[in-house]
Design an enzyme around this catalytic site. Structure first.
Site, PDB file in Angstrom:
ATOM      1  N   GLU A   1      34.922 -20.179  -0.179  1.00  0.00           N
ATOM      2  CA  GLU A   1      35.753 -19.093  -0.402  1.00  0.00           C
ATOM      3  C   GLU A   1      35.300 -17.429   0.811  1.00  0.00           C
ATOM      4  OE1 GLU A   1      36.687 -20.734  -2.731  1.00  0.00           O
ATOM      5  OE2 GLU A   1      35.083 -20.470  -2.475  1.00  0.00           O
TER       6      GLU A   1
ATOM      7  N   ASP B   1      39.002 -26.489  -8.054  1.00  0.00           N
ATOM      8  CA  ASP B   1      38.493 -27.238  -9.151  1.00  0.00           C
ATOM      9  C   ASP B   1      39.127 -26.955 -10.719  1.00  0.00           C
ATOM     10  OD1 ASP B   1      36.377 -27.596  -7.784  1.00  0.00           O
ATOM     11  OD2 ASP B   1      35.265 -26.465  -8.483  1.00  0.00           O
TER      12      ASP B   1
ATOM     13  N   ASP C   1      33.971 -27.291   1.139  1.00  0.00           N
ATOM     14  CA  ASP C   1      33.450 -27.118  -0.555  1.00  0.00           C
ATOM     15  C   ASP C   1      33.057 -25.085  -0.435  1.00  0.00           C
ATOM     16  OD1 ASP C   1      34.069 -27.341  -3.097  1.00  0.00           O
ATOM     17  OD2 ASP C   1      33.210 -28.826  -3.332  1.00  0.00           O
TER      18      ASP C   1
END
Length: 776
Positions: free
Chosen positions: A404, A474, A401
């Site tokens: 990036e 999300d 998670d």
């Protein structure tokens, strides 16, 4: 003059194509022409000297050309971890006219205008494919770099952007990693080519903006030493994707269980809760293959410790053993972020593997530091930490998670970081590729008998080689967001990375007993059943099937069971991805590039070679318009009704129905309903044959997990339909693996009568066939 190159390279993945050290006959430099440029023939291609610097044109294959433009001939390209290949053996020639110098392969002609140095790409017959604009190149040291091309066709790819755009003409695409925004610098054109832009800095791609002169295709990157791109010619888009993967690495096979239903939530708070989810699915006899443990399974202050709270999760190893006994797999969320007081943070810091800055959390309140995935030492230590703590329990894969990397949530902060690969401003977008690389390579070493699996929120070119599936981030539970997912998903897979998914129902918002949300969720679930990965997730109220009312549950069960019936088809499609660089979730342009109307359809797609999916993305719908592409017939999957191609129809789309159509001349294998993907069944496989022309299908099987397939331990079975005599033939298996059942029962049915009587067929070690009277 003929030039012959030969190359070799050790590829960073066992699945990469053999693309390989240049040995070539040295060529005497050509005398400069009396023009504004000077052209030399080098061992690798053409070297062009201009007043602005040098340009190199290097053939890497018959269809792939590497272009480098920098201040001087000593520059060898930007930081580029995506490309792991080197130039392949290729024959090329050089010729000259009064207007241009030309390098030609058997497939491409690359011309350099003598007066301007402008490069243009042409097919073997000389037809123009792509041309740079005059004065469209800027590669000044220490300044942003940019390249302009003429633009006269739809363009796609460039990762995932939830902006609702499919054909990017008239827009600017911002390539900067962020939650819900995935930067992949691979562009694909309906004109049959791709551009792999080798620059990991923040980049804007202007695609024919009306306010700009000539409406160009314009790449603008904040940093980099010069222009660096690969031109990839198809002309079919499958060929473009294949060229991209030959440069950046093959997608390995995922385990069979990957393609079943995944149930997840933000987050399961205890061991008992997680076990209860799996147990209830089994008790209800709703198929399930995986559950997911999201974050905050740790104690306060233990983010990055990779330790489960012993009070809430008293025996993780036993928990996973119990799941495995129920034939349920599980993955666990790990982050590249560390609470500052953890022992892991101290160990990484001592090794120089953490960025110095402490960042505020996006959520919850707190502060943390992030590890440097650009450093091989840091990647190795990160893997060792997660493996020696969580890995020992027996998890089946990893959820990366915030990959990036998220840092403090102000997207672009990586610009200011000094990384193991250089200034963050130059390498920013490549973080997820390096992060997944370390975990993938560690997984291969630690558990060679298991196929690695990674779920990741971000991606970069080349990430398909890391057994990574990207999800859309999300997202909010709205119809607008669902609609935006279709073009975003298709652009992502057109970028060459085959596996994509989303949180079914949206991450934020939604209460299952709210009828309005139940409708949205049902439509999203139907769409998700035809995504590469089929995964339920979200925050707030749980979205397990029993949370919804009985009518909704019935529809969800219907599509779950259909997904499991499609597993032989999906698993064979995954083999096509790995073996032939195929794509499972296919924009219509991939199969119908000659159909101008089909090319820009943003909300329909082929799922594998046979089925076309037309998701419903609006409330209160009973019908939706569907374009049937091409010139051949289509069959409604549900009713068998036949329709001519090349027209728009109104399709039935009540709440229980997602419009599905099968191509004429195709074959669809449908297995029995099973409770998990690897469950053995004595029930026959149904073969639905869709008439209209001859067709064939390759059914694939292997052990379902492990690396045996890389050593040839697999089997394929060819199935053919002959239209003239109305006969289906099933060939024997070719190949073998441990556990292969050579005899297989089939029920053969005409897709034009999906509920009609089927013909039994037993396939063994010899070809078997059966006729379908009236299937025309």
């Amino acid at each position: 003059m003929k030039q012959r190159t030969r190359l070799s390279v050790a590829v960073a993945t066992m699945f990469a194509m053999p693309f390989v050290a240049i040995q070539a006959e040295a060529q005497a430099p050509a005398a400069p022409a009396a023009t504004e440029i000077a052209v030399q023939r080098s061992d690798a291609g053409l070297l062009i000297r201009t007043a602005q610097g040098t340009v190199r044109i290097e053939p890497w294959s018959d269809r792939v050309i590497h272009v480098l433009a920098g201040h001087d001939a000593g520059w060898h390209g930007n930081y580029n971890p995506a490309v792991i290949a080197k130039p392949a053996a290729v024959q090329w020639t050089v010729s000259e006219t009064p207007e241009y110098q030309q390098l030609a392969t058997s497939v491409l002609q690359v011309r350099v205008a003598k007066a301007t140095g402008v490069i243009s790409f042409h097919d073997a017959q000389g037809k123009a494919i792509l041309k740079e604009l005059a004065d469209g190149r800027s590669a000044v040291p220490g300044s942003p770099v940019s390249q302009k091309f003429e633009l006269d066709a739809p363009v796609f790819g460039l990762g995932q952007h939830l902006n609702g755009a499919f054909d990017y003409r008239g827009t600017t695409v911002h390539l900067q990693q962020a939650n819900r925004d995935v930067a992949v610098p691979m562009l694909v054109s309906a004109n049959g080519f791709g551009i792999l832009w080798n620059n990991a800095s923040v980049t804007d791609v202007d695609a024919g903006l009306p306010a700009t002169p000539h409406h160009p295709l314009h790449f603008r990157s904040e940093a980099g030493g010069g222009i660096d791109y690969h031109f990839i010619y198809g002309p079919e888009l499958d060929g473009v994707v294949a060229g991209y993967r030959e440069l950046t690495g093959r997608a390995p096979m995922m385990a069979r269980w990957t393609w079943g239903l995944w149930q997840s939530k933000e987050h399961y708070k205890t061991q008992a809760e997680l076990l209860g989810i799996a147990a209830r699915y089994r008790a209800m006899q709703v198929p399930l293959d995986a559950v997911v443990q999201d974050w905050q399974y740790w104690n306060p202050g233990g983010w990055g410790a990779h330790q489960m709270d012993p009070v809430r999760f008293p025996d993780p190893q036993r928990m996973l053993r119990t799941l495995h006994e129920q034939n349920v797999h599980a993955i666990v969320s790990v982050w590249a972020r560390f609470d500052t007081t953890t022992a892991n943070a101290a160990e990484l810091d001592q090794a120089g593997a953490l960025y110095p800055k402490t960042y505020p959390n996006v959520y919850p309140v707190g502060f943390g530091r992030w590890y440097d995935a650009y450093s091989p030492t840091a990647r190795s230590l990160y893997w060792d930490q997660i493996n020696r703590t969580l890995g020992r329990h027996g998890w089946d894969g990893w959820w990366l998670d915030g990959s990036e990397a998220e840092l403090g949530g102000t997207w672009g902060e990586m610009r200011d970081v000094k990384t193991g690969a250089g200034p963050g401003a130059q390498v920013l977008n490549a973080y997820p590729l390096l992060h997944t690389t370390g975990v993938y390579q560690g997984s291969l070493r630690a558990a060679p008998a298991k196929r690695p699996f990674i779920l990741t929120r971000s991606a970069y070119s080349g990430q398909q080689r890391n057994a990574a599936i990207t999800w859309s981030g999300d997202t909010a539970a709205t119809w607008e967001v669902l609609r935006a997912h279709l073009p975003a998903a298709l652009n992502f897979t057109l970028s060459g990375i085959p596996y994509w998914s989303a949180d079914i129902g949206g991450f934020f918002g939604g209460k299952p007993l709210d009828p309005a949300y139940a409708e949205l969720y049902t439509r999203w679930y139907q769409f998700g059943a035809f995504n590469p990965m089929f995964r339920v997730h979200g925050t707030g109220d749980g979205k397990e099937i029993w949370q919804f009312d009985q009518p909704t549950q019935a529809i969800l069960r219907k599509y779950t069971e259909l997904r499991y019936r499609l597993l032989p088809y999906i698993y064979s499609a995954s083999w096509d991805v790995s073996r032939r660089h195929g794509t499972m979730m296919r924009a219509l342009a991939m199969d119908f590039r000659a159909d101008a109307q089909a090319v820009t359809v943003p909300d329909q797609y082929m799922f594998g070679p046979t089925l076309m999916v037309a998701p419903v993305t609006g409330a209160k719908a009973d019908v939706r318009t569907v374009y049937l592409p091409g010139k051949e017939d289509w069959f409604d999957f549900w009713t068998g009704k036949r329709q001519a191609g090349g027209k728009v129809i109104v399709a039935q789309a009540d709440i229980a129905t997602i419009p599905l159509f099968a191509r004429a001349g195709s074959i669809l294998p449908l297995g029995p309903v099973v409770q998990y993907a690897d469950q053995k069944s004595a029930q026959p496989i149904e073969l639905r044959v869709y008439p209209g022309k001859d067709g064939s299908y390759e059914l694939y099987d292997d052990a379902g997990d492990g690396d045996g397939y890389t050593r040839g331990e697999f089997a394929t079975r060819r199935i053919t339909w002959t239209q003239q005599d109305g006969r289906v033939t099933v060939e024997p298996w070719r190949g073998s693996f441990k556990g292969l059942v050579k005899k297989q029962a089939f029920i053969v049915r005409c897709g034009a009568q999906p509920d009609g009587k089927g013909m039994a067929l037993q396939a063994g070690e010899k070809a078997a066939s059966v006729s379908l009277p009236g299937c025309r």
